[in-house]
Design an enzyme around this catalytic site. Structure first.
Site, PDB file in Angstrom:
ATOM      1  CE1 TYR A  57     134.067  24.233 -42.228  1.00  0.00           C
ATOM      2  CE2 TYR A  57     134.052  22.868 -44.222  1.00  0.00           C
ATOM      3  CZ  TYR A  57     133.680  23.076 -42.903  1.00  0.00           C
ATOM      4  OH  TYR A  57     132.934  22.120 -42.249  1.00  0.00           O
ATOM      5  CE  LYS A  97     135.265  22.225 -39.667  1.00  0.00           C
ATOM      6  NZ  LYS A  97     134.850  22.272 -38.269  1.00  0.00           N
TER       7      LYS A  97
HETATM    8  N1  LIG Z   1     126.528  20.971 -42.395  1.00  0.00           N
HETATM    9  C1  LIG Z   1     127.416  20.183 -42.987  1.00  0.00           C
HETATM   10  O1  LIG Z   1     127.178  19.618 -44.071  1.00  0.00           O
HETATM   11  C2  LIG Z   1     128.750  19.944 -42.341  1.00  0.00           C
HETATM   12  C3  LIG Z   1     129.629  19.043 -42.983  1.00  0.00           C
HETATM   13  C4  LIG Z   1     130.849  18.795 -42.389  1.00  0.00           C
HETATM   14  C5  LIG Z   1     131.171  19.391 -41.176  1.00  0.00           C
HETATM   15  N2  LIG Z   1     130.299  20.273 -40.597  1.00  0.00           N
HETATM   16  C6  LIG Z   1     130.693  20.875 -39.322  1.00  0.00           C
HETATM   17  O2  LIG Z   1     129.638  20.723 -38.376  1.00  0.00           O
HETATM   18  C7  LIG Z   1     129.706  21.762 -37.402  1.00  0.00           C
HETATM   19  C8  LIG Z   1     128.336  22.392 -37.234  1.00  0.00           C
HETATM   20  O3  LIG Z   1     127.930  22.877 -38.484  1.00  0.00           O
HETATM   21  P1  LIG Z   1     126.394  23.094 -38.837  1.00  0.00           P
HETATM   22  O4  LIG Z   1     126.210  22.550 -40.189  1.00  0.00           O
HETATM   23  O5  LIG Z   1     125.531  22.645 -37.738  1.00  0.00           O
HETATM   24  O6  LIG Z   1     126.374  24.686 -38.944  1.00  0.00           O
HETATM   25  P2  LIG Z   1     125.249  25.772 -38.568  1.00  0.00           P
HETATM   26  O7  LIG Z   1     123.894  25.219 -38.698  1.00  0.00           O
HETATM   27  O8  LIG Z   1     125.628  26.971 -39.380  1.00  0.00           O
HETATM   28  O9  LIG Z   1     125.526  26.057 -37.031  1.00  0.00           O
HETATM   29  C9  LIG Z   1     126.730  26.626 -36.639  1.00  0.00           C
HETATM   30  C10 LIG Z   1     126.700  26.779 -35.147  1.00  0.00           C
HETATM   31  O10 LIG Z   1     127.967  27.345 -34.745  1.00  0.00           O
HETATM   32  C11 LIG Z   1     127.681  28.469 -33.934  1.00  0.00           C
HETATM   33  N3  LIG Z   1     128.752  29.453 -33.959  1.00  0.00           N
HETATM   34  C12 LIG Z   1     129.323  30.071 -35.017  1.00  0.00           C
HETATM   35  N4  LIG Z   1     130.229  30.973 -34.596  1.00  0.00           N
HETATM   36  C13 LIG Z   1     130.219  30.914 -33.236  1.00  0.00           C
HETATM   37  C14 LIG Z   1     130.903  31.604 -32.222  1.00  0.00           C
HETATM   38  N5  LIG Z   1     131.775  32.567 -32.492  1.00  0.00           N
HETATM   39  N6  LIG Z   1     130.683  31.256 -30.936  1.00  0.00           N
HETATM   40  C15 LIG Z   1     129.782  30.301 -30.629  1.00  0.00           C
HETATM   41  N7  LIG Z   1     129.064  29.642 -31.541  1.00  0.00           N
HETATM   42  C16 LIG Z   1     129.286  29.945 -32.826  1.00  0.00           C
HETATM   43  C17 LIG Z   1     126.377  29.044 -34.480  1.00  0.00           C
HETATM   44  O11 LIG Z   1     125.806  29.918 -33.534  1.00  0.00           O
HETATM   45  P3  LIG Z   1     124.834  31.155 -33.981  1.00  0.00           P
HETATM   46  O12 LIG Z   1     123.462  30.574 -34.133  1.00  0.00           O
HETATM   47  O13 LIG Z   1     124.954  32.110 -32.842  1.00  0.00           O
HETATM   48  O14 LIG Z   1     125.365  31.696 -35.269  1.00  0.00           O
HETATM   49  C18 LIG Z   1     125.609  27.747 -34.682  1.00  0.00           C
HETATM   50  O15 LIG Z   1     125.085  27.302 -33.467  1.00  0.00           O
HETATM   51  C19 LIG Z   1     130.783  22.725 -37.891  1.00  0.00           C
HETATM   52  O16 LIG Z   1     131.988  22.424 -37.212  1.00  0.00           O
HETATM   53  C20 LIG Z   1     130.938  22.376 -39.371  1.00  0.00           C
HETATM   54  O17 LIG Z   1     132.219  22.663 -39.867  1.00  0.00           O
HETATM   55  C21 LIG Z   1     129.096  20.571 -41.145  1.00  0.00           C
END
Ligand SMILES: NC(=O)c1ccc[n+]([C@@H]2O[C@H](COP(=O)([O-])OP(=O)(O)OC[C@H]3O[C@@H](n4cnc5c(N)ncnc54)[C@H](OP(=O)(O)O)[C@@H]3O)[C@@H](O)[C@H]2O)c1
Length: 256
Positions: A167, A171
């Site tokens: 992961y 990134k």
């Molecule tokens: N949370 C953190 O602390 C954090 C920190 C740094 C960066 N990020 C980044 O922030 C972004 C969002 O993360 P999050 O924390 O909001 O994660 P999350 O709550 O797990 O949400 C992930 C989203 O991505 C969608 N997704 C996954 N696979 C997909 C696919 N094949 N096609 C379309 N949609 C898909 C999911 O849809 P479904 O509902 O259909 O599964 C969901 O809407 C990511 O890029 C992650 O790397 C997060």
């Protein structure tokens, strides 16, 4: 940015993607927000939730599975026919998982799956929507990266050792991809009636979402703030092709 922009976010049905639409929708209600979701029914549920939270902006849902080229192409066609252009593309959807075992096969599968979703899909989605972005006056693409993508912070020991190596490395690759996308855009000749795309990569910070079992420390609305700033700022306010975060009340660049 002036009014009436069309803004599409992948993975907008929950987590940071949902918060991006919530925050942008409340603050810039003149825009149209497209929730690009792999499950249209989860997108429709998210729209209801956003409206219950007071979002009055126009909300639209389109099916888009970042791993499925057919849905990417169909989604772009839908946006073209309905809106004729795209002003802001937010590549938010991503995955993180550990290999199922220590076997070489599982390690390979884990890296390939992660890179397919977090890198190849960003390239596929962006290149498919690029002709529509080129029809907008001030187009921009915001790639949601992570502090894990900062090689400097990892090498300095500012980040604890990665639990999910594939992961973090994906990134870092996303950051490199953002730089290359910007360079290729800057070198592009021709004009389809719009402006040149400004690309950004961002760190939302460690947010409380399903991604980390809701163990993050930030409210996802705070994590969304850097995207809101980049999506709404006047052109040229923040360095294009840069890596940004919103911390301690302001925007700052993240070391590569
Ligand atoms: N949370 C953190 O602390 C954090 C920190 C740094 C960066 N990020 C980044 O922030 C972004 C969002 O993360 P999050 O924390 O909001 O994660 P999350 O709550 O797990 O949400 C992930 C989203 O991505 C969608 N997704 C996954 N696979 C997909 C696919 N094949 N096609 C379309 N949609 C898909 C999911 O849809 P479904 O509902 O259909 O599964 C969901 O809407 C990511 O890029 C992650 O790397 C997060």
């Amino acid at each position: 940015m002036s009014s009436l922009h069309v803004i599409l976010t992948t993975g907008a049905n929950r987590g940071i993607g949902f918060s991006i639409i919530q925050s942008l929708g409340l603050r810039s209600p003149q825009n149209t927000y497209i929730l690009a979701c792999r499950s249209p029914s989860s997108g429709a549920d998210a729209v209801k939730e956003l409206q219950n939270l007071g979002v009055k902006a126009k909300l639209d849902v389109v099916e888009l599975d970042i791993l499925n080229d057919e849905t990417i192409v169909k989604a772009a066609k839908y946006v073209e026919e309905k809106y004729g252009r795209l002003d802001v593309l937010i590549n938010n959807a991503a995955i993180a998982s550990r290999p199922k075992s220590e076997s070489l096969a599982d390690m390979r599968e884990n890296f390939n799956t992660t890179f397919n979703a977090n890198i190849t899909s960003v390239m596929a989605v962006t290149s498919t929507f690029l002709p529509l972005l080129h029809k907008a006056e001030e187009p921009r693409v915001i790639n949601v990266s992570s502090a894990r993508g900062s090689v400097t912070r990892s090498a300095n020991g500012q980040m604890p050792p990665a639990v999910v190596v594939s992961y973090g490395v994906s990134k870092s690759a996303l950051n490199a991809l953002t730089v290359e996308m910007q360079r290729s855009e800057d070198a592009r000749e021709g004009n389809e009636g719009g402006g040149k795309v400004e690309y950004f990569t961002i760190n939302p910070g460690h947010c409380k979402t399903g991604f980390n079992g809701f163990k993050g420390i930030k409210d996802p609305l705070d994590g969304a703030e850097v995207v809101v700033q980049l999506a709404t700022a006047g052109r040229g306010k923040w360095t294009k092709g840069g890596f940004w975060e919103f911390e301690e009340g302001g925007m700052r660049e993240v070391p590569w």
